[in-house]
Design a protein around this motif. Sequence first.
Motif, PDB file in Angstrom:
ATOM      1  N   GLY A  56       0.826  -1.210   0.000  1.00 15.52           N
ATOM      2  CA  GLY A  56       0.000   0.000   0.000  1.00 15.52           C
ATOM      3  C   GLY A  56       0.858   1.256   0.000  1.00 15.52           C
ATOM      4  N   VAL A  57       1.919   1.242   0.779  1.00 12.40           N
ATOM      5  CA  VAL A  57       2.831   2.396   0.830  1.00 12.40           C
ATOM      6  C   VAL A  57       3.473   2.622  -0.533  1.00 12.40           C
ATOM      7  N   LEU A  58       3.921   1.536  -1.127  1.00  8.18           N
ATOM      8  CA  LEU A  58       4.584   1.641  -2.421  1.00  8.18           C
ATOM      9  C   LEU A  58       3.644   2.279  -3.450  1.00  8.18           C
ATOM     10  N   ALA A  59       2.425   1.785  -3.492  1.00  7.61           N
ATOM     11  CA  ALA A  59       1.451   2.316  -4.450  1.00  7.61           C
ATOM     12  C   ALA A  59       1.130   3.774  -4.157  1.00  7.61           C
ATOM     13  N   ALA A  60       0.941   4.070  -2.880  1.00  7.06           N
ATOM     14  CA  ALA A  60       0.527   5.428  -2.517  1.00  7.06           C
ATOM     15  C   ALA A  60       1.647   6.427  -2.755  1.00  7.06           C
TER      16      ALA A  60
END
Lengths: 430, 430, 430, 430
Positions: A153-157
């Motif tokens: 999720g962090v990577l995508a965000a």
Amino acid sequence: MADLTDEDLIAVRRDVHRRAEPAWREFHTTSRIVDAVERIGVDRLAVGPEAYPASECRGVPSEDELATWRERAASAGARADVLDLTAGGETGAVAVLERGDGPVVGYRADIDALFQAESTAPNHEPAAEGFASAHPDVMHACGHDAHVAVALGVLAAVKASEFSGTLKVFFQPAEEPGHGARAMAASRHLDDVDHLLGIHVGLDHPHGTVVAGATEILAKARFEATFSGRPAHAGKAPNEGRDAVQALAAAVRSLSAIPRHADGMTRINVGTVAGGTEHNVVPAEAHLEGEVRGETTDLVEWMRSQVRDRLEAAAAMHGCDVRYETVTDAPRADSDPELAETVYAAARATDGVDTPRERGAFGASDDYSHLMRAVQTAGGTATYAIVGTDHPTGHHTATFDVDEETIPLAVDLVCDAIGRLDQSGRADER
Amino acid sequence: MADLTDEDLIAVRRDVHRRAEPAWREFHTTSRIVDAVERIGVDRLAVGPEAYPASECRGVPSEDELATWRERAASAGARADVLDLTAGGETGAVAVLERGDGPVVGYRADIDALFQAESTAPNHEPAAEGFASAHPDVMHACGHDAHVAVALGVLAAVKASEFSGTLKVFFQPAEEPGHGARAMAASRHLDDVDHLLGIHVGLDHPHGTVVAGATEILAKARFEATFSGRPAHAGKAPNEGRDAVQALAAAVRSLSAIPRHADGMTRINVGTVAGGTEHNVVPAEAHLEGEVRGETTDLVEWMRSQVRDRLEAAAAMHGCDVRYETVTDAPRADSDPELAETVYAAARATDGVDTPRERGAFGASDDYSHLMRAVQTAGGTATYAIVGTDHPTGHHTATFDVDEETIPLAVDLVCDAIGRLDQSGRADER
Amino acid sequence: MADLTDEDLIAVRRDVHRRAEPAWREFHTTSRIVDAVERIGVDRLAVGPEAYPASECRGVPSEDELATWRERAASAGARADVLDLTAGGETGAVAVLERGDGPVVGYRADIDALFQAESTAPNHEPAAEGFASAHPDVMHACGHDAHVAVALGVLAAVKASEFSGTLKVFFQPAEEPGHGARAMAASRHLDDVDHLLGIHVGLDHPHGTVVAGATEILAKARFEATFSGRPAHAGKAPNEGRDAVQALAAAVRSLSAIPRHADGMTRINVGTVAGGTEHNVVPAEAHLEGEVRGETTDLVEWMRSQVRDRLEAAAAMHGCDVRYETVTDAPRADSDPELAETVYAAARATDGVDTPRERGAFGASDDYSHLMRAVQTAGGTATYAIVGTDHPTGHHTATFDVDEETIPLAVDLVCDAIGRLDQSGRADER
Amino acid sequence: MADLTDEDLIAVRRDVHRRAEPAWREFHTTSRIVDAVERIGVDRLAVGPEAYPASECRGVPSEDELATWRERAASAGARADVLDLTAGGETGAVAVLERGDGPVVGYRADIDALFQAESTAPNHEPAAEGFASAHPDVMHACGHDAHVAVALGVLAAVKASEFSGTLKVFFQPAEEPGHGARAMAASRHLDDVDHLLGIHVGLDHPHGTVVAGATEILAKARFEATFSGRPAHAGKAPNEGRDAVQALAAAVRSLSAIPRHADGMTRINVGTVAGGTEHNVVPAEAHLEGEVRGETTDLVEWMRSQVRDRLEAAAAMHGCDVRYETVTDAPRADSDPELAETVYAAARATDGVDTPRERGAFGASDDYSHLMRAVQTAGGTATYAIVGTDHPTGHHTATFDVDEETIPLAVDLVCDAIGRLDQSGRADER
């Protein structure tokens, strides 16, 4: 690809939970991560031995054991290319987003499950919802499944954000036995990291609580010992035996009698024992595994010397030999205050965080301390944040579970913190 | 088919030794026995569940485990018909020669190996000669391989003799865990046995010694216990655990502290232990297996009550529960003096027996005592003879071996004794 | 003076019982013996250091302790001359009747009490009859009070008989700790003894039973150990302590875990423990006393080496030192068959003996074995007879008592045996 | 009488040190205190049972023991009137100075020694200077001798000052076993105390350091247990015994295995053990004394329940009974911040204090916590100050000693603090 939705993240978490894989056997998990990372789209992706030197991997299981888990992963749909790359047990990956001249931020997520049978009780949500572990006696009972989801999720965000630096996400294998971070700390990917972030969910903090900078990440050493005696017929010649199980029992009693230490908290656990071959043979071999912890690295050294002395005496007491080995250890580490302050600011700004705290004792060990020390030694800063979640029972128990609402909250928190580092990085340059 | 030569007998012994199979898994061994018996030619042959009621079999391993051993047996050439008959683990056989109205003589041979890794040292003859166990951690370390060979030799020799009665040879499985004789004692084949003979090789007597009637075949009980506690994170919440490995260790220490008894010899052994799942989890399960022995059945009862009390206290000491079970037991038995006298007369008449002794303490247990008691209760007589052999190290050790010259000697001894029983039987009738 | 009546003997026994005195403190007892011997009238009487070399006395208590018991004896009426002679703790006596050229017969009686509080229950006869021990925590709980009475009765009766040889009665101190016979064995009075007789009452045989020649008088060794560690404040600095009580506890558990031995019966007991100074100080000193026994002297040697190894390991386990000492030991001994046969003949001829037995296992230890070995080594013969008595509870318990009818029976038995030795001695000469 | 000189104080300390007396036996010490107090001159002096209710005294030794110590005190010159008043073991005193309407200040000094043999090494100053304990195995190894001297110094100095309130000095007996403060807390003298002060010397802080308000005075409970089994002859009938020493050893091992607790620091110590009567009797009685401590009263409750469960299981393990008793306990206490601040201000103003600290963990227990709680509950404030001193080895060890320069420094500190309380008391009134 755009941002991952909350539903996407929960689906990842459940999939990883269901395919719980122990240390150096995270084949399906790595495949799932690689899939998701590729869908997000990153600048570099290093898988398994590309991510860290295989020579630094300790405790890798036998080829037979690896094969069993590769087969399980394959039949659950793991990708052949990932299985090939990680075949030797070097699982995990490092995903890198390069967005400009801003600071290099590392983010670490551990990915392994542990040897614990999962509850099948109807009030255990993974069982009720059908995503309990498909693997007997292995379970995500520490929340690393959530850690994987948060990291993705962090990577995508961050990709979808205006972040101007470099983000490196370390999907680290083998945290539970304490082997993975030691290997990952030898990764060249870590060399230029300015700020290292990591989170652990739960740890008896409820959903809504965030401890921005954990202190007192305990030093720890894991040990194994093997007692060797002499077998004998238990009826005909008991006196000719040298009883390794008696030595083991004496050792277990003696280890638990290591006194408390005035300088601070210590821990001792004998986690597994095994010995003997037949009910009617004086047992000639016995094995134990355990760990010691302490508030400081010195305390762990003291505990280790106590363990060694007592194991040797227990062996001598029953005419046995003992081989003793420290399998792995992790140093004491503490979050850097200034980096913790940034995370604390993020916590106060994150929706759903009702109890932000700047600092707090971690109270357990995590081999992440190797990574923190590596970054700190190279001049960077590191912090470990605790992101509370409502977990019905303690970590490492059969009914451990996380509140899935914590996953998007953690993503928001980490992204906010990364944004602040980017800002302050640019401010520093000015 | 005529008499088996000494070479034939040694070949059988080596073949059985090489394919060492533990209790209820003697698939290849049974196949080999059936083969040999058929070649000898008998009047009746009952295999596996034909020989004794399957309902009396305790301790039969899991279907998976049975399948593994059936496969091993099959790939080593075991007969499909025998594998089919014994598929459920009911191995062994009863072979019957019916030659006339003379006495019904039973002869028992136990056939199983035990869980003991065999030495690969060059001075260990089975290793040097290439017939060491092909199965890891399983070995004929008690001489049952020789027992099989002797029984076949007896069958062939009696057939070739002028014996006028009935000879029933009981190839009994699962002696080591103490399960087989209990099942075999329920065999209808035992009902009409007038005289039961059996031998054990070795037992620290050299080749050339025969003890015609062993006394003091010790009573014995084998037990298992499982401690159940509560897991907990060893670092975060050690106080929440209920440590089953500590309970186990307390139990092991406490069991060894059962006092000696004024009424006679006793034994206690904890042969195997296993517990825990992870080095960093307070262990919630632990298991042990052990045995008690005594000069009398009463002493074994006393030991059992001590064991139970101490296991319960050890569990309570650490907040655990314990499940305790006596897996199997065997009564005290003694050879009948008149039958022993017949074997003693045979011993004095047998070539190679330089030290015949009429009586002597067995000093160990053997589930053969169940068969002795069954025959004695029904009005027959039973004896257990010790046939010395030069064995380099003790029974149940990695370098145990027998002197193969003992095999034909034992065949001669038993045949001579059977001949004498036939004579005296006929004399009785007159 | 003529024969002592049964009432006289019972009065002596009760007086000795009431003034129970432990090893090397038998001041009143010796005074009472000297009184009675003088009244009987003998040819020679050697008291205390006249009877055996003081240099051979081990385990003599402190001067303070001796003074306490001398005072007790004095206030109970002990003779000043006897108190003077035995002041250093060398109690006991040898009384000699010289009647002619017949054989030299020795007779031994042990005279000490032991550290055991006596029951005050109304159904405990010594309590009911008012002759329970006047000394707290010291009691005749093994029957030595009866032994004293029997020896005096024998002396009087032989004097009144036609015995033609020499009778030497050895009133031996300090049997319980195992010190007295060692000293007495160095007595020049023993040198010319042809036949040594001794009895022990009870030992679970009822009144009316006599075992003429005890075999298997067990070898025994008594040991002491002192653990030295380091004290520390239990709250402030538990880790700085070296805990001698933990070492002691580990030792106690470990000693009881010495395995049974295939060669025969063994025993192990830790009889006393003491350690530490304050509840809140890590204890720096701890002490234990115990014993090992065995069917053979070799078994006791084996047990001793096991004890030493385990004590050392227990000390090492807790960073302590240990001083270990074998305080005393006694060899295995067996009665000579020919002498036992004489006593057996006497038993069959003695009124009140309904169950005479020729031989039987003693099953315990007695430092009398030192005296037997000394006589046997010098070419004489020795026997130890068990004279049954109805004792309500076991030896060494608070409610032990003897049936006083056994006292005159034992006198008759021994006198008859001495008469037979005299006869056969004269027969030999012819 | 004017101020006491430093030499006077040191002389008192040495005299008290030399006549070290354990709990409830401080006869000479109390006499010495009364002497000094009378010479100083106070308004009221309550000695022994005048100072606190005798009914609240637990753990008072036997009349014989008290007599022994009274005799020692008498022959060392203790006053007959004091010996009479304190004859029942109620030692100690309360001295009261009434100077006006200012605040009522309490000051507490504990006065007892402990059971620890004192070093005679020439580098141990009390030995070198000739004031080592004259009483075998009893020693001032915790600094209470200095506490007595400081209290007398404070009394004299406050008398000589312009203090306008009431000063009550509590000379409290029996701190080491934890009995005295419980009794003193029931003293009516405590009822009107506004501010309670106390100091402890040393505790690993060097001379020149003062910790004004100790926090974390640990909760504690002291316990005793007696195991009762059944005696038996160790050779003849070991199986008939119920071995209380084995139960004791199992208990000692089991108590040390109580796990660490996640909620904070705990301690466990078995300080003394004793059991058995003879080396050759299975021991039927055994006794132990120990203590538990914890950061909170709840932790001590948890430890106590663990102790009870384990003692019961250890008894059951060996067929014994156990009587278990908590002899005494003390709650967790913390210094009141405002009162600590006053002492801190005094510390900064006191000559010789180079390292004043406002707060710090006490890290041990002290039954003073009963007095603190009593005053705090009644609405007053309390503090416990640590006054550093150079002590060569740890408290409760044979070579413990204090730096005598600390005594006048502590007097100055306490007087300064009392003066400040007086001032602020008067300020409050305005």
